[in-house]
Write a protein that holds these residues in place. Sequence first.
Motif, PDB file in Angstrom:
ATOM      1  N   GLN A  46       1.023  -1.217  -0.231  1.00 45.50           N
ATOM      2  CA  GLN A  46      -0.467   0.005  -0.037  1.00 45.50           C
ATOM      3  C   GLN A  46       0.844   1.407   0.266  1.00 45.50           C
ATOM      4  O   GLN A  46       0.358   2.014  -0.090  1.00 45.50           O
ATOM      5  N   LEU A  47       2.643   1.286   0.265  1.00 47.25           N
ATOM      6  CA  LEU A  47       2.794   2.098   0.272  1.00 47.25           C
ATOM      7  C   LEU A  47       3.893   2.121  -0.964  1.00 47.25           C
ATOM      8  O   LEU A  47       3.553   1.796  -1.516  1.00 47.25           O
ATOM      9  N   PRO A  48       3.800   3.610  -1.667  1.00 48.39           N
ATOM     10  CA  PRO A  48       4.356   4.133  -3.011  1.00 48.39           C
ATOM     11  C   PRO A  48       4.886   2.690  -3.618  1.00 48.39           C
ATOM     12  O   PRO A  48       4.967   2.872  -4.877  1.00 48.39           O
ATOM     13  N   ALA A  49       6.781   2.747  -3.171  1.00 48.17           N
ATOM     14  CA  ALA A  49       7.274   2.043  -3.789  1.00 48.17           C
ATOM     15  C   ALA A  49       8.349   1.768  -2.330  1.00 48.17           C
ATOM     16  O   ALA A  49       8.595   2.085  -1.493  1.00 48.17           O
ATOM     17  N   PRO A  50       9.176   0.622  -3.043  1.00 47.65           N
ATOM     18  CA  PRO A  50      10.249   0.146  -1.334  1.00 47.65           C
ATOM     19  C   PRO A  50      11.339   1.247  -1.233  1.00 47.65           C
ATOM     20  O   PRO A  50      11.664   1.047  -0.124  1.00 47.65           O
ATOM     21  N   THR A  51      11.587   1.883  -1.741  1.00 47.27           N
ATOM     22  CA  THR A  51      12.452   2.899  -1.626  1.00 47.27           C
ATOM     23  C   THR A  51      11.626   3.959  -0.387  1.00 47.27           C
ATOM     24  O   THR A  51      12.416   3.858   0.590  1.00 47.27           O
ATOM     25  N   TYR A  52      10.553   4.601  -0.890  1.00 43.95           N
ATOM     26  CA  TYR A  52       9.904   4.952   0.117  1.00 43.95           C
ATOM     27  C   TYR A  52       9.450   4.228   1.255  1.00 43.95           C
ATOM     28  O   TYR A  52       9.602   4.849   2.386  1.00 43.95           O
ATOM     29  N   SER A  53       9.028   3.027   1.524  1.00 47.04           N
ATOM     30  CA  SER A  53       8.582   1.833   2.460  1.00 47.04           C
ATOM     31  C   SER A  53       9.966   1.888   3.661  1.00 47.04           C
ATOM     32  O   SER A  53       9.679   2.395   4.556  1.00 47.04           O
ATOM     33  N   VAL A  54      11.232   1.777   2.656  1.00 50.77           N
ATOM     34  CA  VAL A  54      12.478   1.656   3.710  1.00 50.77           C
ATOM     35  C   VAL A  54      12.475   3.091   4.479  1.00 50.77           C
ATOM     36  O   VAL A  54      12.764   2.503   5.729  1.00 50.77           O
ATOM     37  N   GLY A  55      12.576   3.969   3.948  1.00 46.04           N
ATOM     38  CA  GLY A  55      12.627   5.268   4.291  1.00 46.04           C
ATOM     39  C   GLY A  55      11.739   5.631   5.285  1.00 46.04           C
ATOM     40  O   GLY A  55      12.046   6.656   6.775  1.00 46.04           O
ATOM     41  N   PHE A  56      10.378   5.417   5.079  1.00 42.14           N
ATOM     42  CA  PHE A  56       8.939   5.237   6.268  1.00 42.14           C
ATOM     43  C   PHE A  56       9.462   5.186   7.216  1.00 42.14           C
ATOM     44  O   PHE A  56       8.834   5.642   8.138  1.00 42.14           O
ATOM     45  N   ALA A  57       9.842   3.616   7.313  1.00 43.49           N
ATOM     46  CA  ALA A  57      10.026   3.144   7.906  1.00 43.49           C
ATOM     47  C   ALA A  57      11.127   3.468   9.307  1.00 43.49           C
ATOM     48  O   ALA A  57      10.822   3.269  10.056  1.00 43.49           O
ATOM     49  N   ARG A  58      12.458   3.259   7.801  1.00 45.24           N
ATOM     50  CA  ARG A  58      13.626   4.169   9.173  1.00 45.24           C
ATOM     51  C   ARG A  58      13.307   5.572  10.014  1.00 45.24           C
ATOM     52  O   ARG A  58      13.650   5.045  11.325  1.00 45.24           O
ATOM     53  N   SER A  59      12.444   6.210   9.188  1.00 44.26           N
ATOM     54  CA  SER A  59      12.291   7.299   9.816  1.00 44.26           C
ATOM     55  C   SER A  59      11.252   7.045  10.944  1.00 44.26           C
ATOM     56  O   SER A  59      11.154   7.998  12.114  1.00 44.26           O
ATOM     57  N   TYR A  60      10.213   6.356  10.809  1.00 44.49           N
ATOM     58  CA  TYR A  60       9.181   5.761  12.244  1.00 44.49           C
ATOM     59  C   TYR A  60      10.222   5.464  13.276  1.00 44.49           C
ATOM     60  O   TYR A  60       9.823   5.004  14.742  1.00 44.49           O
ATOM     61  N   ALA A  61      10.941   4.489  12.903  1.00 39.75           N
ATOM     62  CA  ALA A  61      11.707   3.493  14.045  1.00 39.75           C
ATOM     63  C   ALA A  61      12.431   4.859  14.635  1.00 39.75           C
ATOM     64  O   ALA A  61      12.379   4.875  16.061  1.00 39.75           O
ATOM     65  N   ASN A  62      13.391   5.693  13.995  1.00 41.43           N
ATOM     66  CA  ASN A  62      13.723   6.829  14.979  1.00 41.43           C
ATOM     67  C   ASN A  62      13.427   7.379  15.759  1.00 41.43           C
ATOM     68  O   ASN A  62      13.472   7.530  16.521  1.00 41.43           O
ATOM     69  N   ALA A  63      11.969   7.476  15.021  1.00 46.80           N
ATOM     70  CA  ALA A  63      11.249   8.399  16.194  1.00 46.80           C
ATOM     71  C   ALA A  63      11.074   7.647  17.757  1.00 46.80           C
ATOM     72  O   ALA A  63      10.365   9.030  18.092  1.00 46.80           O
ATOM     73  N   ILE A  64      10.252   6.462  17.586  1.00 47.96           N
ATOM     74  CA  ILE A  64       9.975   6.131  18.913  1.00 47.96           C
ATOM     75  C   ILE A  64      10.623   5.324  19.467  1.00 47.96           C
ATOM     76  O   ILE A  64      11.047   4.643  20.320  1.00 47.96           O
ATOM     77  N   GLY A  65      12.382   5.877  19.121  1.00 47.89           N
ATOM     78  CA  GLY A  65      13.599   5.211  19.659  1.00 47.89           C
ATOM     79  C   GLY A  65      14.163   4.345  19.023  1.00 47.89           C
ATOM     80  O   GLY A  65      14.727   3.544  19.864  1.00 47.89           O
ATOM     81  N   LEU A  66      13.782   3.715  18.258  1.00 51.76           N
ATOM     82  CA  LEU A  66      14.422   2.312  17.516  1.00 51.76           C
ATOM     83  C   LEU A  66      15.675   2.044  17.274  1.00 51.76           C
ATOM     84  O   LEU A  66      15.924   3.378  16.267  1.00 51.76           O
ATOM     85  N   ASN A  67      15.855   1.735  16.250  1.00 54.21           N
ATOM     86  CA  ASN A  67      17.159   1.992  15.276  1.00 54.21           C
ATOM     87  C   ASN A  67      16.788   1.935  13.588  1.00 54.21           C
ATOM     88  O   ASN A  67      16.419   0.754  13.461  1.00 54.21           O
ATOM     89  N   GLY A  68      16.639   3.429  13.128  1.00 57.26           N
ATOM     90  CA  GLY A  68      16.184   2.817  12.252  1.00 57.26           C
ATOM     91  C   GLY A  68      16.806   2.233  10.914  1.00 57.26           C
ATOM     92  O   GLY A  68      16.636   2.117  10.171  1.00 57.26           O
TER      93      GLY A  68
END
Length: 68
Positions: free
Chosen positions: A27-49
């Motif tokens: 449902q996300l635009p492309a794998p590159t965006y998926s990875v970037g969004f997930a990394r940002s999300y992880a970093n924002a909540i204190g996980l290793n992006g």
Amino acid sequence: MSLDDVANKTRVPIRHLEHIEKGEWDQLPAPTYSVGFARSYANAIGLNGTEIGAELRDLLGTDRTRPV
């Protein structure tokens, strides 16, 4: 931390954050965006992006080289 908080902090739209939470990668635009969004999300909540991004690239089958 609410999704609104994460969206404001990362500038990732809430609809994409919801798809990440549900593992709806198609449902996300492309794998590159998926990875970037997930990394940002992880970093924002204190996980290793970087680690989350590498795991997601493996899951999605992208052949991009992992960061060192």
